[in-house]
Design an enzyme around this catalytic site. Structure first.
Site, PDB file in Angstrom:
ATOM      1  N   SER A  93     -28.467 -12.349  26.559  1.00  0.00           N
ATOM      2  CA  SER A  93     -28.575 -12.329  28.018  1.00  0.00           C
ATOM      3  C   SER A  93     -27.784 -11.148  28.553  1.00  0.00           C
ATOM      4  O   SER A  93     -26.571 -11.055  28.334  1.00  0.00           O
ATOM      5  CB  SER A  93     -28.016 -13.624  28.600  1.00  0.00           C
ATOM      6  OG  SER A  93     -27.671 -13.408  29.956  1.00  0.00           O
ATOM      7  N   HIS A 126     -33.077 -11.678  27.311  1.00  0.00           N
ATOM      8  CA  HIS A 126     -33.031 -12.686  28.381  1.00  0.00           C
ATOM      9  C   HIS A 126     -32.459 -12.042  29.654  1.00  0.00           C
ATOM     10  O   HIS A 126     -31.385 -11.450  29.629  1.00  0.00           O
ATOM     11  CB  HIS A 126     -32.152 -13.850  27.915  1.00  0.00           C
ATOM     12  CG  HIS A 126     -32.106 -15.012  28.848  1.00  0.00           C
ATOM     13  ND1 HIS A 126     -33.067 -16.009  28.872  1.00  0.00           N
ATOM     14  CD2 HIS A 126     -31.195 -15.367  29.788  1.00  0.00           C
ATOM     15  CE1 HIS A 126     -32.751 -16.913  29.780  1.00  0.00           C
ATOM     16  NE2 HIS A 126     -31.618 -16.546  30.363  1.00  0.00           N
ATOM     17  N   ASP A 164     -31.398 -12.726  33.565  1.00  0.00           N
ATOM     18  CA  ASP A 164     -31.049 -13.772  34.526  1.00  0.00           C
ATOM     19  C   ASP A 164     -31.212 -13.274  35.952  1.00  0.00           C
ATOM     20  O   ASP A 164     -30.530 -12.348  36.381  1.00  0.00           O
ATOM     21  CB  ASP A 164     -29.606 -14.224  34.295  1.00  0.00           C
ATOM     22  CG  ASP A 164     -29.484 -15.044  33.028  1.00  0.00           C
ATOM     23  OD1 ASP A 164     -30.226 -16.028  32.892  1.00  0.00           O
ATOM     24  OD2 ASP A 164     -28.664 -14.681  32.162  1.00  0.00           O
ATOM     25  N   HIS A 176     -35.538 -15.411  33.473  1.00  0.00           N
ATOM     26  CA  HIS A 176     -35.091 -16.754  33.860  1.00  0.00           C
ATOM     27  C   HIS A 176     -34.828 -16.730  35.360  1.00  0.00           C
ATOM     28  O   HIS A 176     -33.824 -16.176  35.801  1.00  0.00           O
ATOM     29  CB  HIS A 176     -33.827 -17.074  33.032  1.00  0.00           C
ATOM     30  CG  HIS A 176     -33.148 -18.353  33.405  1.00  0.00           C
ATOM     31  ND1 HIS A 176     -31.879 -18.671  32.953  1.00  0.00           N
ATOM     32  CD2 HIS A 176     -33.549 -19.405  34.179  1.00  0.00           C
ATOM     33  CE1 HIS A 176     -31.523 -19.851  33.430  1.00  0.00           C
ATOM     34  NE2 HIS A 176     -32.509 -20.320  34.174  1.00  0.00           N
ATOM     35  N   MET A 189     -30.670 -26.021  30.007  1.00  0.00           N
ATOM     36  CA  MET A 189     -29.398 -25.388  30.408  1.00  0.00           C
ATOM     37  C   MET A 189     -28.249 -26.209  29.831  1.00  0.00           C
ATOM     38  O   MET A 189     -28.162 -27.419  30.044  1.00  0.00           O
ATOM     39  CB  MET A 189     -29.260 -25.359  31.937  1.00  0.00           C
ATOM     40  CG  MET A 189     -30.136 -24.365  32.669  1.00  0.00           C
ATOM     41  SD  MET A 189     -30.067 -22.664  32.073  1.00  0.00           S
ATOM     42  CE  MET A 189     -28.339 -22.244  32.279  1.00  0.00           C
ATOM     43  N   GLY A 204     -25.501 -20.006  36.907  1.00  0.00           N
ATOM     44  CA  GLY A 204     -24.867 -19.172  37.936  1.00  0.00           C
ATOM     45  C   GLY A 204     -23.943 -18.118  37.362  1.00  0.00           C
ATOM     46  O   GLY A 204     -23.797 -17.044  37.933  1.00  0.00           O
ATOM     47  N   PHE A 205     -23.350 -18.416  36.226  1.00  0.00           N
ATOM     48  CA  PHE A 205     -22.344 -17.499  35.675  1.00  0.00           C
ATOM     49  C   PHE A 205     -22.406 -17.478  34.153  1.00  0.00           C
ATOM     50  O   PHE A 205     -22.722 -18.486  33.528  1.00  0.00           O
ATOM     51  CB  PHE A 205     -20.932 -17.922  36.118  1.00  0.00           C
ATOM     52  CG  PHE A 205     -20.816 -18.014  37.610  1.00  0.00           C
ATOM     53  CD1 PHE A 205     -20.559 -16.863  38.365  1.00  0.00           C
ATOM     54  CD2 PHE A 205     -21.011 -19.218  38.265  1.00  0.00           C
ATOM     55  CE1 PHE A 205     -20.492 -16.935  39.749  1.00  0.00           C
ATOM     56  CE2 PHE A 205     -20.949 -19.300  39.652  1.00  0.00           C
ATOM     57  CZ  PHE A 205     -20.688 -18.156  40.397  1.00  0.00           C
ATOM     58  N   GLY A 206     -22.049 -16.319  33.596  1.00  0.00           N
ATOM     59  CA  GLY A 206     -21.906 -16.227  32.151  1.00  0.00           C
ATOM     60  C   GLY A 206     -20.523 -16.711  31.743  1.00  0.00           C
ATOM     61  O   GLY A 206     -19.652 -16.946  32.595  1.00  0.00           O
ATOM     62  N   GLY A 207     -20.342 -16.900  30.460  1.00  0.00           N
ATOM     63  CA  GLY A 207     -19.010 -17.203  29.929  1.00  0.00           C
ATOM     64  C   GLY A 207     -18.478 -18.591  30.230  1.00  0.00           C
ATOM     65  O   GLY A 207     -17.272 -18.826  30.150  1.00  0.00           O
ATOM     66  N   GLY A 265     -26.512 -21.126  27.673  1.00  0.00           N
ATOM     67  CA  GLY A 265     -25.199 -21.396  28.253  1.00  0.00           C
ATOM     68  C   GLY A 265     -24.172 -21.822  27.224  1.00  0.00           C
ATOM     69  O   GLY A 265     -24.333 -22.841  26.545  1.00  0.00           O
ATOM     70  N   GLY A 266     -23.150 -21.003  27.060  1.00  0.00           N
ATOM     71  CA  GLY A 266     -22.051 -21.367  26.169  1.00  0.00           C
ATOM     72  C   GLY A 266     -22.413 -21.353  24.694  1.00  0.00           C
ATOM     73  O   GLY A 266     -21.737 -21.982  23.879  1.00  0.00           O
ATOM     74  N   GLY A 279     -25.022 -14.750  26.115  1.00  0.00           N
ATOM     75  CA  GLY A 279     -24.571 -13.618  26.933  1.00  0.00           C
ATOM     76  C   GLY A 279     -23.203 -13.152  26.512  1.00  0.00           C
ATOM     77  O   GLY A 279     -23.025 -12.102  25.881  1.00  0.00           O
TER      78      GLY A 279
HETATM   79  C1  DX5 Z   1     -26.272 -18.796  33.290  1.00  0.00           C
HETATM   80  C2  DX5 Z   1     -27.347 -17.905  32.721  1.00  0.00           C
HETATM   81  C3  DX5 Z   1     -27.153 -17.607  31.300  1.00  0.00           C
HETATM   82  C4  DX5 Z   1     -25.898 -16.864  30.966  1.00  0.00           C
HETATM   83  C5  DX5 Z   1     -25.427 -17.364  29.645  1.00  0.00           C
HETATM   84  O1  DX5 Z   1     -26.594 -19.119  34.587  1.00  0.00           O
HETATM   85  O2  DX5 Z   1     -28.616 -18.502  32.855  1.00  0.00           O
HETATM   86  O3  DX5 Z   1     -28.271 -16.947  30.733  1.00  0.00           O
HETATM   87  O4  DX5 Z   1     -26.041 -15.485  30.894  1.00  0.00           O
HETATM   88  O5  DX5 Z   1     -24.228 -16.782  29.410  1.00  0.00           O
HETATM   89  P1  DX5 Z   1     -23.239 -17.310  28.285  1.00  0.00           P
HETATM   90  O6  DX5 Z   1     -23.946 -17.149  26.978  1.00  0.00           O
HETATM   91  O7  DX5 Z   1     -22.099 -16.378  28.440  1.00  0.00           O
HETATM   92  O8  DX5 Z   1     -22.893 -18.727  28.604  1.00  0.00           O
HETATM   93 ZN    ZN Z   2     -30.341 -17.630  31.638  1.00  0.00          ZN
END
Ligand code: DX5
Ligand code: ZN
Length: 224
Positions: free
Chosen positions: A7, A32, A34, A65, A136, A141-144, A175-176, A196
């Site tokens: 991602s 991917h 986002d 996505h 999900m 909403g956020f990475g990491g 996610g994660g 990501g």
């Molecule tokens: C979250 C996104 C994910 C995100 C995953 O809202 O849809 O695609 O980038 O990031 P990681 O792998 O860091 O959880």
């Molecule tokens: Zn995503």
């Protein structure tokens, strides 16, 4: 077959082409992307122009996505920009069947996404329409963010329903996902793994991709 979908959310956007190329060299199967609108999720990201630029950097499928309200308004623009796969949230679609058919009418693979609080049962009527289902494993909403283990049972359930009903959708997780969780998601039935932070958050994206894919493939081999 297990596929890794880095991602770009956690990539350095000033060096996006270079970072995507590194992930491709590491064996990434899908990219991917986002898309966030600041309404459906509390963050903003990118739109069709960036998808168009990514299209020039890689031949891998671009998995868009959509974490946006009113996705029907934007699906044709993403398809035109070069998206290959487009997924929409069950929670964002008032006429989910219509939206999924709109994606297919643009010659894209159609995916449906469920948030951690949405049960698989909510998808019963569209599982024979989609090419993939995205579970999900964080709130979008956020990475990491930290992986939510209670989402694992939904991957198992989707694999079970698929064989019971003789369907063909693929199961994606987002996610994660990292070296610490990849074994669990693969054993639960996930086949397309979005990552990501684990790919772009530290070190070398190429090396990170190789290591994650190796761990995923090992877990898949032990599963059988
Ligand atoms: C979250 C996104 C994910 C995100 C995953 O809202 O849809 O695609 O980038 O990031 P990681 O792998 O860091 O959880
Ligand atoms: Zn995503």
């Amino acid at each position: 077959m297990i596929e890794l979908a880095p991602s770009i959310l956690s990539a350095d956007f000033a060096r996006l082409g270079e970072q995507v190329r590194a992930a491709c060299e590491g064996g990434a199967n899908v990219i991917h992307v986002d898309i966030m609108d600041g309404h459906f999720v509390p963050n903003l990201t990118i739109g069709p122009p960036v998808v168009k630029s990514l299209r020039k950097v890689t031949d891998l499928p671009l998995d868009c996505h959509l974490m946006i309200e009113n996705p029907d308004e934007f699906i044709p623009a993403f398809a035109e920009a070069g998206a290959d796969w487009i997924s929409v949230h069950q929670e964002a679609c008032r006429h989910l069947n219509r939206t999924l058919h709109l994606i297919k009418s643009q010659d894209c693979m159609a995916g449906v996404v469920i948030n951690p609080a949405t049960p698989v049962e909510a998808l019963a009527e569209v599982l024979d329409v989609v090419e993939y289902v995205l579970v999900m494993s964080v709130n979008p909403g956020f990475g990491g963010q930290k992986f939510i283990p209670s989402t694992l049972h939904k991957m198992r359930q989707l694999a079970e329903i698929r064989s019971q009903r003789g369907l063909t959708y693929r199961i994606e997780v987002d996610g994660g996902v990292g070296l610490d969780t990849v074994g669990d998601v693969v054993r639960a039935g996930a086949e397309i793994l979005v990552a990501g932070n684990a790919v772009f958050g530290h070190g070398d994206p190429k090396k990170n991709t190789v290591e994650l894919l190796r761990a995923a493939t090992e877990a898949a081999a032990l599963k059988v």
